[in-house]
Design an enzyme around this catalytic site. Structure first.
Site, PDB file in Angstrom:
ATOM      1  N   GLU A 174       0.804  -1.233   0.000  1.00 26.22           N
ATOM      2  CA  GLU A 174       0.000   0.000   0.000  1.00 26.22           C
ATOM      3  C   GLU A 174       0.830   1.274   0.000  1.00 26.22           C
ATOM      4  O   GLU A 174       0.606   2.170   0.802  1.00 26.22           O
ATOM      5  CB  GLU A 174      -0.946  -0.014   1.200  1.00 26.22           C
ATOM      6  CG  GLU A 174      -1.870  -1.218   1.200  1.00 26.22           C
ATOM      7  CD  GLU A 174      -2.773  -1.299   2.431  1.00 26.22           C
ATOM      8  OE1 GLU A 174      -2.688  -0.420   3.307  1.00 26.22           O
ATOM      9  OE2 GLU A 174      -3.577  -2.253   2.498  1.00 26.22           O
ATOM     10  N   ASN A 214       2.034  -5.187  -3.086  1.00 26.63           N
ATOM     11  CA  ASN A 214       0.627  -5.484  -2.779  1.00 26.63           C
ATOM     12  C   ASN A 214      -0.126  -4.178  -2.519  1.00 26.63           C
ATOM     13  O   ASN A 214       0.373  -3.302  -1.820  1.00 26.63           O
ATOM     14  CB  ASN A 214       0.601  -6.353  -1.501  1.00 26.63           C
ATOM     15  CG  ASN A 214      -0.740  -6.978  -1.217  1.00 26.63           C
ATOM     16  OD1 ASN A 214      -1.302  -7.647  -2.084  1.00 26.63           O
ATOM     17  ND2 ASN A 214      -1.260  -6.787  -0.020  1.00 26.63           N
ATOM     18  N   HIS A 251     -10.665  -5.917  -2.599  1.00 25.41           N
ATOM     19  CA  HIS A 251     -11.756  -5.647  -1.661  1.00 25.41           C
ATOM     20  C   HIS A 251     -12.873  -4.979  -2.465  1.00 25.41           C
ATOM     21  O   HIS A 251     -12.756  -3.813  -2.851  1.00 25.41           O
ATOM     22  CB  HIS A 251     -11.296  -4.704  -0.546  1.00 25.41           C
ATOM     23  CG  HIS A 251     -10.217  -5.266   0.322  1.00 25.41           C
ATOM     24  ND1 HIS A 251     -10.411  -6.386   1.119  1.00 25.41           N
ATOM     25  CD2 HIS A 251      -8.937  -4.888   0.541  1.00 25.41           C
ATOM     26  CE1 HIS A 251      -9.296  -6.648   1.786  1.00 25.41           C
ATOM     27  NE2 HIS A 251      -8.384  -5.761   1.443  1.00 25.41           N
ATOM     28  N   GLU A 280      -6.501 -10.453  -1.074  1.00 25.98           N
ATOM     29  CA  GLU A 280      -7.300 -10.228   0.146  1.00 25.98           C
ATOM     30  C   GLU A 280      -8.784 -10.161  -0.210  1.00 25.98           C
ATOM     31  O   GLU A 280      -9.528  -9.329   0.320  1.00 25.98           O
ATOM     32  CB  GLU A 280      -6.863  -8.921   0.829  1.00 25.98           C
ATOM     33  CG  GLU A 280      -5.401  -8.886   1.201  1.00 25.98           C
ATOM     34  CD  GLU A 280      -4.981  -7.603   1.921  1.00 25.98           C
ATOM     35  OE1 GLU A 280      -5.863  -6.844   2.370  1.00 25.98           O
ATOM     36  OE2 GLU A 280      -3.769  -7.376   2.017  1.00 25.98           O
ATOM     37  N   ASP A 282     -12.602  -9.969  -0.724  1.00 25.41           N
ATOM     38  CA  ASP A 282     -13.880  -9.996  -0.004  1.00 25.41           C
ATOM     39  C   ASP A 282     -14.824  -9.056  -0.746  1.00 25.41           C
ATOM     40  O   ASP A 282     -14.386  -8.121  -1.409  1.00 25.41           O
ATOM     41  CB  ASP A 282     -13.745  -9.652   1.492  1.00 25.41           C
ATOM     42  CG  ASP A 282     -12.908  -8.430   1.807  1.00 25.41           C
ATOM     43  OD1 ASP A 282     -12.738  -7.565   0.930  1.00 25.41           O
ATOM     44  OD2 ASP A 282     -12.425  -8.321   2.952  1.00 25.41           O
TER      45      ASP A 282
HETATM   46  O1  G3I Z   1      -4.921  -7.213  19.429  1.00 24.91           O
HETATM   47  C1  G3I Z   1      -5.502  -5.964  19.826  1.00 24.91           C
HETATM   48  C2  G3I Z   1      -6.341  -6.144  21.061  1.00 24.91           C
HETATM   49  O2  G3I Z   1      -5.501  -6.528  22.132  1.00 24.91           O
HETATM   50  C3  G3I Z   1      -7.047  -4.829  21.370  1.00 24.91           C
HETATM   51  O3  G3I Z   1      -7.916  -5.024  22.441  1.00 24.91           O
HETATM   52  C4  G3I Z   1      -7.842  -4.363  20.179  1.00 24.91           C
HETATM   53  C5  G3I Z   1      -8.478  -2.987  20.421  1.00 24.91           C
HETATM   54  O4  G3I Z   1      -8.612  -2.249  19.248  1.00 24.91           O
HETATM   55  O5  G3I Z   1      -6.963  -4.236  19.051  1.00 24.91           O
HETATM   56  C6  G3I Z   1      -6.358  -5.466  18.689  1.00 24.91           C
HETATM   57  O6  G3I Z   1      -5.543  -5.241  17.572  1.00 24.91           O
HETATM   58  C7  G3I Z   1      -6.225  -5.070  16.347  1.00 24.91           C
HETATM   59  C8  G3I Z   1      -5.705  -6.098  15.359  1.00 24.91           C
HETATM   60  O7  G3I Z   1      -6.293  -5.904  14.091  1.00 24.91           O
HETATM   61  C9  G3I Z   1      -6.021  -7.527  15.817  1.00 24.91           C
HETATM   62  O8  G3I Z   1      -7.386  -7.731  15.861  1.00 24.91           O
HETATM   63  C10 G3I Z   1      -5.956  -3.675  15.819  1.00 24.91           C
HETATM   64  O9  G3I Z   1      -6.542  -2.700  16.679  1.00 24.91           O
HETATM   65  C11 G3I Z   1      -6.520  -3.541  14.443  1.00 24.91           C
HETATM   66  O10 G3I Z   1      -6.109  -2.280  13.895  1.00 24.91           O
HETATM   67  C12 G3I Z   1      -5.994  -4.632  13.554  1.00 24.91           C
HETATM   68  O11 G3I Z   1      -6.635  -4.516  12.301  1.00 24.91           O
HETATM   69  C13 G3I Z   1      -5.996  -5.164  11.227  1.00 24.91           C
HETATM   70  C14 G3I Z   1      -5.733  -4.166  10.116  1.00 24.91           C
HETATM   71  O12 G3I Z   1      -5.163  -4.831   9.006  1.00 24.91           O
HETATM   72  C15 G3I Z   1      -4.795  -3.073  10.571  1.00 24.91           C
HETATM   73  O13 G3I Z   1      -4.422  -2.266   9.509  1.00 24.91           O
HETATM   74  C16 G3I Z   1      -6.915  -6.249  10.731  1.00 24.91           C
HETATM   75  O14 G3I Z   1      -7.035  -7.263  11.722  1.00 24.91           O
HETATM   76  C17 G3I Z   1      -6.365  -6.854   9.441  1.00 24.91           C
HETATM   77  O15 G3I Z   1      -7.331  -7.709   8.882  1.00 24.91           O
HETATM   78  C18 G3I Z   1      -6.058  -5.753   8.446  1.00 24.91           C
HETATM   79  O16 G3I Z   1      -5.483  -6.315   7.293  1.00 24.91           O
HETATM   80  C19 G3I Z   1      -5.257  -5.406   6.226  1.00 24.91           C
HETATM   81  C20 G3I Z   1      -4.061  -5.891   5.461  1.00 24.91           C
HETATM   82  O17 G3I Z   1      -2.962  -6.061   6.310  1.00 24.91           O
HETATM   83  C21 G3I Z   1      -3.702  -4.926   4.334  1.00 24.91           C
HETATM   84  N1  G3I Z   1      -4.837  -4.668   3.474  1.00 24.91           N
HETATM   85  C22 G3I Z   1      -6.066  -4.284   4.163  1.00 24.91           C
HETATM   86  C23 G3I Z   1      -6.433  -5.316   5.232  1.00 24.91           C
HETATM   87  C24 G3I Z   1      -7.754  -4.999   5.856  1.00 24.91           C
HETATM   88  O18 G3I Z   1      -7.710  -3.781   6.539  1.00 24.91           O
END
Ligand code: G3I
Length: 471
Positions: A174, A214, A251, A280, A282
């Site tokens: 990105e 990517n 997406h 990715e 969906d």
């Molecule tokens: O693990 C913590 C948890 O302890 C806490 O309580 C909670 C509160 O917000 O956050 C948790 O962490 C989160 C993490 O996912 C695990 O669930 C983060 O806040 C959250 O920001 C994070 O989001 C991820 C996101 O990337 C961040 O940019 C998503 O799971 C993940 O699916 C997403 O993946 C991205 C790809 O890497 C790149 N392309 C887009 C895609 C979707 O956004």
């Protein structure tokens, strides 16, 4: 098209805090399962009854993303094991997860996913090494030059741990803005060549894994962002910057968000000499037409090597309220599952190099020469109809380091080099000279390095008259 990144914006306040355990150096060995290879494509065989079986008919994979918390979710594991042959870690191989403090790597969470996936016959896509998101906290306090160095050290540290184990790495994620220019970020502020530097470091760290760029919103061929990424990949290929694949996140938001020109986008990238993959996928409400359409577009482009959905069930999705995946919350396949399965089984193209059963391995005894300081040894890596991949090992058998090397090799009639990595070629047919790249000219005593190449023509004749010289 609806802005799918509204999701991302909504989450902007909760930037990754995925701190995995104590900030100590932890390097648990990944299991020793080699990168799996798959049966050769057979488009005439019976239809596949699962996503992976249907994809493998054409030499492709069907993948999913999983978080570490799914390792104790039997419902998830059952479907994943049955349907998928490629796995991506949702967060566990990202920079904040793998290097929480400078120089202190923690691979426990990534390894757990890697080990489960490979123990169940899957390959693994690495995601991701350099990104504006989910960075280690310490990256935020570094000067530009220190950040550049930290990025390279991160790539070296993580890729060394997974060396030889992964099928693909999303080296950079990105990095482009919607207007087709670079996204502004702390990495971009280290200099416009940061992406190129990341790919060069990645190739040197693990020459065996395919290196991908990517991004999202690069599915529509006429978008400025798509063109921006395309121009970068074209430039990289023309200058020998090592990039092997482009991941289109895919997406989609239903309605008309599957662009009519999606296949053109895929084939245009592929024509640059890279693999493409939907990394990715969906789709809002799992529209069957959108899912069928994105699958068909991939199946129609030979170098579209596979599709990954970002999760398995709707309950696994970052866009969960939109029910965008192929399995519902009760683990049942949805209508979109069937539309994807049918489109996979209807593939009429297969991935190059997978459709011909392994022909009698051409007799290619190593050819070696040693006129000056170094030896060069050729090996055939992968032949297919009309082309092949070769590798040359440059070895320093002396007691002092080489400070540069040049290999000469003579291609057979009808053979021509299409692409070289970890080296710079002069000429593409007949006698070709390949000298070291800027980063691998120094070869220590009793050490070696390699360069690789793709060539057109039959692999039956090994390139001959191979020699290596060092100044
Ligand atoms: O693990 C913590 C948890 O302890 C806490 O309580 C909670 C509160 O917000 O956050 C948790 O962490 C989160 C993490 O996912 C695990 O669930 C983060 O806040 C959250 O920001 C994070 O989001 C991820 C996101 O990337 C961040 O940019 C998503 O799971 C993940 O699916 C997403 O993946 C991205 C790809 O890497 C790149 N392309 C887009 C895609 C979707 O956004």
């Amino acid at each position: 098209m609806k802005d799918v990144n509204a999701h991302r914006k909504r989450r902007a306040g909760s930037r990754a805090r995925l701190l995995l355990g104590a900030a100590c150096t932890v390097a648990i060995a990944v299991s020793s399962v080699a990168v799996a290879t798959f049966a050769h494509a057979d488009l005439t065989g019976p239809p596949g009854a699962t996503l992976k079986a249907a994809a493998e008919r054409s030499g492709r994979y069907f993948g999913a993303a999983m978080g570490g918390d799914r390792l104790s979710d039997q419902g998830f594991l059952t479907i994943a094991n049955r349907e998928f042959d490629m796995m991506t870690a949702v967060n566990e191989m990202k920079p904040d997860a793998t290097e929480p403090n400078q120089g202190q790597f923690d691979f426990r969470a990534g390894d757990a996913i890697y080990n489960w996936a490979t123990q169940h016959g899957m390959r693994v896509r690495g995601h991701t090494l350099a990104w504006h998101g989910q960075q280690p906290r310490f990256w935020g306090s570094l000067s530009s030059s220190s950040l550049r160095a930290a990025m390279i050290e991160h790539i070296n540290g993580v890729m060394t741990h997974y060396k030889g184990k992964l099928a693909y790495w999303d080296v950079v994620n990105e990095a482009f803005a919607e207007n087709g220019g670079r996204r502004s970020s702390n990495l971009q502020s280290t200099g416009n060549d940061w992406i190129e530097a990341a790919f060069r470091a990645a190739r040197a760290a693990d020459p065996s894994v395919k290196l991908c760029y990517n991004d999202y919103n690069i599915e529509n061929w006429t978008y400025a962002k798509t063109q921006g990424v395309y121009n970068m990949i074209r430039d990289f290929k023309s200058r020998g910057v090592p990039v092997d694949c482009v991941g289109l996140q895919t997406h989609f938001t239903g309605g008309s968000s599957l662009p009519g020109n999606f296949q053109q986008t895929l084939s245009s990238f592929a024509d640059l000499g890279v693999d493409v993959a939907l990394t990715e996928a969906d789709v809002t409400n799992a529209s069957t037409t959108q899912y069928a359409g994105l699958t068909q577009a991939c199946m129609n482009v030979p170098r579209c090597v596979g599709i990954t959905t970002w999760g398995v069930r709707d309950s696994d999705s970052w866009r969960g309220s939109e029910n965008p995946l192929l399995f519902d919350r009760n683990s049942n396949p949805k209508a979109a599952y069937t539309s994807v399965l049918n489109a996979l089984n209807a593939a009429s193209t297969s991935v190059p190099g997978t459709s011909t059963p392994p022909s009698t391995p051409p007799s290619t005894p190593p050819v070696t020469g040693q006129p000056g300081g170094c030896t060069a040894t050729y090996r055939l890596v992968n032949p297919w109809s009309g082309g092949f991949q070769g590798e040359v090992t440059v070895a320093n058998n002396g007691s002092t380091a080489l400070s540069g090397w040049t290999v000469l090799l003579t291609l057979g009639g009808g053979q021509s080099i299409a692409n070289v990595w970890n080296g710079v070629n002069t000429g593409t047919s007949g006698t070709v000279s390949v000298r070291n790249a800027t980063y691998n000219g120094s070869v220590g005593a009793n050490a070696s390095t390699t360069f690789g190449f793709l060539a057109n023509g039959s692999a039956d004749t090994a390139p001959g008259a191979i020699s290596c010289t060092s100044p």
